[in-house]
Structure formats: structure tokens, C-alpha cells
Scaffold this motif. Structure first.
Motif, PDB file in Angstrom:
ATOM      1  N   ASN A   1       0.845  -1.189   0.000  1.00 18.32           N
ATOM      2  CA  ASN A   1       0.000   0.000   0.000  1.00 18.32           C
ATOM      3  C   ASN A   1       0.880   1.239   0.000  1.00 18.32           C
ATOM      4  O   ASN A   1       1.559   1.532   0.978  1.00 18.32           O
TER       5      ASN A   1
ATOM      6  N   ARG B   1       1.194 -19.607  -9.335  1.00 20.75           N
ATOM      7  CA  ARG B   1       2.041 -18.422  -9.273  1.00 20.75           C
ATOM      8  C   ARG B   1       3.460 -18.816  -9.686  1.00 20.75           C
ATOM      9  O   ARG B   1       4.007 -19.797  -9.195  1.00 20.75           O
TER      10      ARG B   1
ATOM     11  N   ASP C   1       1.382  -3.770  -7.725  1.00 18.11           N
ATOM     12  CA  ASP C   1       1.374  -3.692  -9.184  1.00 18.11           C
ATOM     13  C   ASP C   1       2.690  -4.267  -9.707  1.00 18.11           C
ATOM     14  O   ASP C   1       3.764  -3.843  -9.284  1.00 18.11           O
TER      15      ASP C   1
ATOM     16  N   GLY D   1      -7.528 -14.363 -13.527  1.00 17.57           N
ATOM     17  CA  GLY D   1      -7.816 -13.889 -12.177  1.00 17.57           C
ATOM     18  C   GLY D   1      -6.589 -13.372 -11.463  1.00 17.57           C
ATOM     19  O   GLY D   1      -6.708 -12.586 -10.515  1.00 17.57           O
TER      20      GLY D   1
ATOM     21  N   SER E   1       1.296  -8.691  -1.771  1.00 16.50           N
ATOM     22  CA  SER E   1       0.337  -9.563  -2.463  1.00 16.50           C
ATOM     23  C   SER E   1      -0.535  -8.808  -3.444  1.00 16.50           C
ATOM     24  O   SER E   1      -1.027  -9.385  -4.421  1.00 16.50           O
ATOM     25  N   ALA E   2      -0.750  -7.515  -3.225  1.00 13.70           N
ATOM     26  CA  ALA E   2      -1.572  -6.724  -4.141  1.00 13.70           C
ATOM     27  C   ALA E   2      -0.750  -5.688  -4.910  1.00 13.70           C
ATOM     28  O   ALA E   2      -1.309  -4.780  -5.526  1.00 13.70           O
TER      29      ALA E   2
ATOM     30  N   ALA F   1      -3.379 -12.154  -9.472  1.00 14.87           N
ATOM     31  CA  ALA F   1      -3.043 -12.001  -8.055  1.00 14.87           C
ATOM     32  C   ALA F   1      -4.276 -11.979  -7.164  1.00 14.87           C
ATOM     33  O   ALA F   1      -4.258 -12.498  -6.048  1.00 14.87           O
ATOM     34  N   GLY F   2      -5.378 -11.381  -7.641  1.00 12.08           N
ATOM     35  CA  GLY F   2      -6.585 -11.303  -6.826  1.00 12.08           C
ATOM     36  C   GLY F   2      -7.149 -12.674  -6.517  1.00 12.08           C
ATOM     37  O   GLY F   2      -7.494 -12.975  -5.363  1.00 12.08           O
ATOM     38  N   LEU F   3      -7.234 -13.517  -7.534  1.00 13.60           N
ATOM     39  CA  LEU F   3      -7.736 -14.871  -7.319  1.00 13.60           C
ATOM     40  C   LEU F   3      -6.763 -15.669  -6.460  1.00 13.60           C
ATOM     41  O   LEU F   3      -7.187 -16.434  -5.585  1.00 13.60           O
ATOM     42  N   TYR F   4      -5.477 -15.473  -6.671  1.00 17.00           N
ATOM     43  CA  TYR F   4      -4.489 -16.202  -5.883  1.00 17.00           C
ATOM     44  C   TYR F   4      -4.605 -15.840  -4.403  1.00 17.00           C
ATOM     45  O   TYR F   4      -4.523 -16.701  -3.527  1.00 17.00           O
ATOM     46  N   ARG F   5      -4.837 -14.548  -4.124  1.00 16.23           N
ATOM     47  CA  ARG F   5      -5.037 -14.136  -2.730  1.00 16.23           C
ATOM     48  C   ARG F   5      -6.284 -14.782  -2.146  1.00 16.23           C
ATOM     49  O   ARG F   5      -6.283 -15.247  -1.005  1.00 16.23           O
ATOM     50  N   ALA F   6      -7.349 -14.812  -2.922  1.00 12.71           N
ATOM     51  CA  ALA F   6      -8.590 -15.403  -2.441  1.00 12.71           C
ATOM     52  C   ALA F   6      -8.413 -16.891  -2.146  1.00 12.71           C
ATOM     53  O   ALA F   6      -8.908 -17.401  -1.129  1.00 12.71           O
TER      54      ALA F   6
END
Length: 328
Positions: free
Chosen positions: A2, A245, A194, A219, A191-192, A221-226
Motif C-alpha cells: 500500500n 504463481r 502492481d 484472475g 500480495s496486491a 493475483a486477486g484470485l491467488y489471494r482469495a
């Protein structure tokens, strides 16, 4: 990561490359001491003997036209034999010496030896800056040139890192590892993040390349985090060919997945791929990735297959100079 947590000289801006630059790949090597990765952090119990294998590795890459950006840490620059080896490496005209900070072995010392303090970005701002100045000055003295590229050991960037690097004259940072989360150990959460290179004021940020393969790779990185929030889901998704990944390194990364990921990335127009490995992996027994002679053969075979694929795809190598010159 962030960006609101980081005191930057200006907000990050996407990089535009000069026409005709890409696709390219670069190789940043974490040139560091050997130590026990499973033991508590120590100031003195380490060795630089694995550097004896570096000339042969450099020759292999040089023959393939690959420049090495050697990110050296304090025990390496403090070892005259290692410095002499690296002077011969940069004599190839394209390789270059950068910096990597392992705070637990880099003076001045003022922090406790804890896992959280092994991430330099967790240090008090003054202490992180002092360690970076010490390392930067030592490299400049040893090699006659101040380093322009940096990677935080353990990817440990913090709130003040980018501003401190800028003040010390660095041009490029490669500490961000998109898709990876070190927060459980007290480190940063990428994890998020860019994955695209960007500018942070005068500093160029070139993350390590993290790619995704599989039927659900859209999907990303978003799907991988989920999936990470569901027990065993990532492993199941990988085994079923749905999502994996892929980091661009021979260390614990199967060559088949890496070749697939690179082929997809180039087809989708990625202009710069960033590869990496740790120098102690050149000698068996120093890292978890190269434990014996068989692992070392696999390591070298990985590079042979990857460099062949990159050549067939028309992906050229980029030195640090070429990256800096072509980033608009």
C-alpha cells in the motif's frame, strides 16, 4: 504494498519505454554471504567461500550475452577476494555492481537480532539510512563507482526506504516482489502490488517478475489471494492446472511452469522480465534450493532451457544501463 504507508518523493508513475526497447529480460543476482537459513540471525557466523564458483557462472551467462546486475551486501564487499572476483565480472562491460542490505550483518549495529529487524524497512529511519550509507560507501570504495541499483534483503523495504535511496543517488530499486506476503514474519505485504515498473520520483522501481499460468490465470493475483484464504486451495488449483504463481527464478520454480509463464507474458506484450537468484546457490548445501549436485545440475539446466526459450521468442537481454536509458 500500500503506497499510502510509504513516504515517497512523489506518487508512483507508470513507466513508458522507448519505442523498440522491448521485449527484454534482465538478471539481478543477490550476491551475498552463506548462512544457515533455518537458524536465528547472527552477526558473524557466515562465509563468502561460495564466491569461488561465481566466475564460472558469470562465464556461462557472458557467453549467452547476459549482463549481471550483482547486488552485493556488506560481507561480500568486506571480503577482498570476493571484490576481486566481482571486479573481473564488471570488466565484461555490461555487468554492474549494485547493493543489497542485510541489516543483521551490516554496520552500524543498534537493532536487536529479531526476525522483524531482519527487514531493513522496520528499522528506525536513521539506522536504516546509516546502514545504507555504510554499504553504499563501502561499495564505492571497493569498485570506484557508487551503486545505482538496490534490493532490500528479504525484500524488506519500509516507509522511508525509497526516499533514502533517492537521497543517496540510487537510480533503481528492485525490492518489490508482487504476489508475495512477508507480513507473518514482520515484513511487507506485496500480495496486491502492481507488477509493472514505475517511477517513484527520480527512482525507477522494477519489481521482480511474478506471473500466473493456468486456465484461470486471468484472475491473477486477486484470485491467488482469495485461494490463500481457503486451506489447500492453492495447491489444488495448481495441480488441476487452474492457477499457479510463477516467479522467474530457478530456485524452487519448475522450468515447465516458468517457460509457459514467459511465453504467455511475451505474447501479452510484457516489455521487461526481471529474473533473479542467490549467489550461494552456485554451491550445493548453501540454500534450500540447491542442496546437492543433482539440484545444481537442475539449476544450470533451468537456465539453459530458459535462455533458449527467450532467444526463440526474440527477447533480448537488458543491462542496468540499458534499462535506465530506455525508461521514459
Amino acid at each position: 504494498m500500500n503506497d499510502a504507508r510509504y513516504r515517497l518523493v512523489s506518487p508512483p508513475e507508470p513507466i513508458v519505454w522507448r519505442p523498440g526497447f522491448g521485449p527484454r529480460y534482465t538478471l539481478f543476482v543477490d550476491v551475498e554471504e552463506q548462512f544457515d537459513w533455518t537458524a536465528p540471525f547472527e552477526r558473524t557466523r557466515h562465509s563468502t567461500s561460495a564466491m569461488a564458483a561465481f566466475p564460472e557462472a558469470h562465464a556461462r551467462f557472458r557467453e549467452q550475452g547476459v549482463a549481471l546486475t550483482c547486488l552485493v551486501d556488506y560481507p561480500i564487499v568486506d571480503d577482498p577476494a570476493a571484490v576481486e572476483i566481482l571486479r573481473d565480472v564488471v570488466a565484461d562491460g555490461r555487468s554492474e555492481i549494485g547493493a543489497q542490505l542485510h541489516p543483521w550483518v551490516n554496520p552500524p549495529f543498534g537493532e536487536p537480532l529479531t526476525p522483524a529487524m531482519s527487514f531493513a524497512g522496520n528499522l528506525p529511519q536513521g539506522l536504516e539510512a546509516a546502514k545504507l550509507r555504510s554499504l553504499t560507501d563501502a561499495i564505492a570504495t571497493a569498485f570506484g563507482r557508487r551503486p545505482r541499483a538496490y534490493r532490500a534483503g528479504r525484500y524488506g523495504v519500509g516507509p522511508d526506504t525509497f526516499a533514502t535511496l533517492t537521497a543517496l543517488g540510487y537510480r533503481l530499486d528492485s525490492s518489490v516482489r508482487p504476489g508475495y506476503d512477508y507480513s507473518a514474519e514482520g515484513g511487507p505485504d506485496f500480495s496486491a502490488s502492481d507488477p509493472r515498473p514505475c517511477r517513484r520520483g527520480a527512482l525507477l522501481s522494477v519489481p521482480l517478475s511474478t506471473l500466473y499460468v493456468g486456465a484461470l490465470r486471468g484472475g491473477g493475483a486477486g484470485l491467488y489471494r482469495a485461494l490463500g484464504r481457503v486451506p489447500y486451495a492453492r495447491g489444488v488449483a495448481s495441480r488441476l492446472g487452474l492457477l499457479s504463481r510463477v516467479a522467474l527464478t530457478p530456485e524452487d520454480m519448475p522450468i515447465g511452469a516458468a517457460l509457459e509463464a514467459v511465453t504467455i507474458a511475451v505474447g501479452e506484450g510484457v516489455e521487461l522480465l526481471n529474473f533473479a537468484f542467490h549467489s550461494p546457490s552456485l554451491v550445493p548445501g548453501n540454500t534450500p534450493y540447491v542442496r546437492d549436485a543433482t539440484d545444481l545440475r537442475t539449476f544450470h539446466d533451468w537456465w539453459s532451457a530458459m535462455l533458449t526459450r527467450l532467444d526463440r521468442l526474440g527477447v533480448r537481454n537488458a543491462s542496468l544501463d540499458e534499462i535506465l536509458e530506455n525508461a521514459l
